[in-house]
Design a protein around this motif. Sequence first.
Motif, PDB file in Angstrom:
ATOM      1  N   ALA A   1      18.042   4.306   9.009  1.00 24.52           N
ATOM      2  CA  ALA A   1      16.778   3.954   9.044  1.00 24.52           C
ATOM      3  C   ALA A   1      16.186   2.660   9.359  1.00 24.52           C
ATOM      4  N   ASN A   2      17.303   1.541   8.958  1.00 24.29           N
ATOM      5  CA  ASN A   2      17.041   0.129   9.312  1.00 24.29           C
ATOM      6  C   ASN A   2      17.751  -0.417  10.368  1.00 24.29           C
ATOM      7  N   ARG A   3      18.453   0.397  11.069  1.00 24.47           N
ATOM      8  CA  ARG A   3      19.247  -0.243  12.301  1.00 24.47           C
ATOM      9  C   ARG A   3      18.484  -1.199  13.204  1.00 24.47           C
ATOM     10  N   PRO A   4      18.864  -2.105  13.633  1.00 19.18           N
ATOM     11  CA  PRO A   4      18.420  -3.159  14.289  1.00 19.18           C
ATOM     12  C   PRO A   4      17.797  -2.688  15.687  1.00 19.18           C
ATOM     13  N   THR A   5      18.402  -1.436  16.336  1.00 15.99           N
ATOM     14  CA  THR A   5      17.930  -0.727  17.474  1.00 15.99           C
ATOM     15  C   THR A   5      16.527  -0.531  17.516  1.00 15.99           C
ATOM     16  N   LEU A   6      16.089   0.080  16.493  1.00 13.34           N
ATOM     17  CA  LEU A   6      14.594   0.525  16.120  1.00 13.34           C
ATOM     18  C   LEU A   6      13.620  -0.486  16.544  1.00 13.34           C
ATOM     19  N   MET A   7      13.880  -1.751  16.076  1.00  9.56           N
ATOM     20  CA  MET A   7      13.273  -2.916  16.043  1.00  9.56           C
ATOM     21  C   MET A   7      13.197  -3.517  17.633  1.00  9.56           C
ATOM     22  N   TRP A   8      14.538  -3.038  18.295  1.00 12.42           N
ATOM     23  CA  TRP A   8      14.460  -3.844  19.678  1.00 12.42           C
ATOM     24  C   TRP A   8      13.940  -2.658  20.676  1.00 12.42           C
ATOM     25  N   GLU A   9      13.584  -1.544  20.337  1.00  5.80           N
ATOM     26  CA  GLU A   9      12.926  -0.389  20.946  1.00  5.80           C
ATOM     27  C   GLU A   9      11.427  -0.902  20.847  1.00  5.80           C
ATOM     28  N   ASP A  10      10.944  -1.538  19.670  1.00  7.75           N
ATOM     29  CA  ASP A  10       9.387  -1.843  19.843  1.00  7.75           C
ATOM     30  C   ASP A  10       9.525  -3.116  20.164  1.00  7.75           C
ATOM     31  N   ARG A  11      10.305  -4.047  20.351  1.00  9.19           N
ATOM     32  CA  ARG A  11      10.051  -5.003  21.155  1.00  9.19           C
ATOM     33  C   ARG A  11      10.118  -4.851  22.652  1.00  9.19           C
ATOM     34  N   MET A  12      11.121  -4.107  23.080  1.00 10.12           N
ATOM     35  CA  MET A  12      11.040  -3.603  24.592  1.00 10.12           C
ATOM     36  C   MET A  12       9.525  -2.888  24.951  1.00 10.12           C
ATOM     37  N   ASN A  13       9.251  -1.841  23.923  1.00  9.52           N
ATOM     38  CA  ASN A  13       7.814  -1.321  24.268  1.00  9.52           C
ATOM     39  C   ASN A  13       6.693  -2.188  24.414  1.00  9.52           C
ATOM     40  N   GLU A  14       6.838  -3.533  23.686  1.00 10.61           N
ATOM     41  CA  GLU A  14       5.889  -4.521  23.611  1.00 10.61           C
ATOM     42  C   GLU A  14       5.966  -5.469  24.725  1.00 10.61           C
ATOM     43  N   GLY A  15       6.954  -5.260  25.694  1.00 10.14           N
ATOM     44  CA  GLY A  15       7.146  -6.046  26.885  1.00 10.14           C
ATOM     45  C   GLY A  15       8.559  -6.989  26.767  1.00 10.14           C
ATOM     46  N   ASP A  16       9.272  -6.818  25.877  1.00 11.01           N
ATOM     47  CA  ASP A  16      10.362  -7.921  25.919  1.00 11.01           C
ATOM     48  C   ASP A  16      11.461  -7.315  26.777  1.00 11.01           C
ATOM     49  N   ASP A  17      11.738  -7.986  27.716  1.00  8.96           N
ATOM     50  CA  ASP A  17      12.732  -7.601  28.714  1.00  8.96           C
ATOM     51  C   ASP A  17      14.108  -7.937  28.520  1.00  8.96           C
ATOM     52  N   VAL A  18      14.322  -8.165  27.288  1.00 11.09           N
ATOM     53  CA  VAL A  18      15.840  -8.505  27.065  1.00 11.09           C
ATOM     54  C   VAL A  18      16.633  -7.169  26.912  1.00 11.09           C
ATOM     55  N   TYR A  19      15.905  -6.171  26.320  1.00  9.01           N
ATOM     56  CA  TYR A  19      16.278  -4.877  25.905  1.00  9.01           C
ATOM     57  C   TYR A  19      15.940  -3.650  27.059  1.00  9.01           C
ATOM     58  N   THR A  20      16.896  -2.976  27.328  1.00  4.05           N
ATOM     59  CA  THR A  20      16.671  -1.684  28.096  1.00  4.05           C
ATOM     60  C   THR A  20      17.360  -0.652  27.423  1.00  4.05           C
ATOM     61  N   VAL A  21      16.633   0.706  27.864  1.00  7.04           N
ATOM     62  CA  VAL A  21      16.989   2.213  27.019  1.00  7.04           C
ATOM     63  C   VAL A  21      18.594   1.991  27.158  1.00  7.04           C
ATOM     64  N   GLU A  22      19.130   1.463  28.250  1.00  5.60           N
ATOM     65  CA  GLU A  22      20.751   1.808  28.062  1.00  5.60           C
ATOM     66  C   GLU A  22      21.276   0.924  27.165  1.00  5.60           C
ATOM     67  N   ILE A  23      20.715  -0.166  26.896  1.00  6.79           N
ATOM     68  CA  ILE A  23      21.395  -1.005  25.958  1.00  6.79           C
ATOM     69  C   ILE A  23      21.132  -0.375  24.489  1.00  6.79           C
ATOM     70  N   ILE A  24      19.944  -0.117  24.259  1.00  4.61           N
ATOM     71  CA  ILE A  24      19.627   0.413  22.797  1.00  4.61           C
ATOM     72  C   ILE A  24      20.387   1.924  22.674  1.00  4.61           C
ATOM     73  N   PHE A  25      20.612   2.610  23.650  1.00  2.10           N
ATOM     74  CA  PHE A  25      21.512   3.914  23.464  1.00  2.10           C
ATOM     75  C   PHE A  25      23.125   3.561  23.278  1.00  2.10           C
ATOM     76  N   ALA A  26      23.538   2.596  23.966  1.00  2.00           N
ATOM     77  CA  ALA A  26      24.880   2.244  23.834  1.00  2.00           C
ATOM     78  C   ALA A  26      25.160   1.448  22.292  1.00  2.00           C
ATOM     79  N   VAL A  27      24.183   0.669  21.850  1.00  2.19           N
ATOM     80  CA  VAL A  27      24.397   0.128  20.761  1.00  2.19           C
ATOM     81  C   VAL A  27      24.266   1.143  19.501  1.00  2.19           C
ATOM     82  N   ASP A  28      23.013   2.006  19.773  1.00  3.96           N
ATOM     83  CA  ASP A  28      23.050   3.204  18.774  1.00  3.96           C
ATOM     84  C   ASP A  28      24.189   3.998  18.887  1.00  3.96           C
TER      85      ASP A  28
END
Length: 111
Positions: free
Chosen positions: A8-35
């Motif tokens: 529940a505290n994995r970093p990809t959850l924070m990355w998804e929030d950042r992505m949804n706020e417009g941070d273009d470092v993250y993509t769905v593909e990156i988040i899925f792969a790291v998850d």
Amino acid sequence: MEVERLWANRPTLMWEDRMNEGDDVYTVEIIFAVDAALRRYVTALTQADGTEANVLAAVRDVVLRLNEIDEEHDHFIETVEREELYDFIQAGAVLAGYETTKDVTEEWREW
């Protein structure tokens, strides 16, 4: 081991929030792969029986996979991501019974 709390505290959850706020470092593909890599890590830890060799093998495997993902995605792992991934991996190792003050990822980490 409190696997649910770790997951529940994995970093990809924070990355998804950042992505949804417009941070273009993250993509769905990156988040899925790291998850997927982190999920395999957590599964390996639950089967590690707390032995140092098994826990470190799980750490090595996830770090090597994260190296590959980072390479495949133009080295997106920067300081913030590195710290978040390290915290997750270290917390998992401790939960699995491997106590250390050393950086468990350093030996294999390229990010």
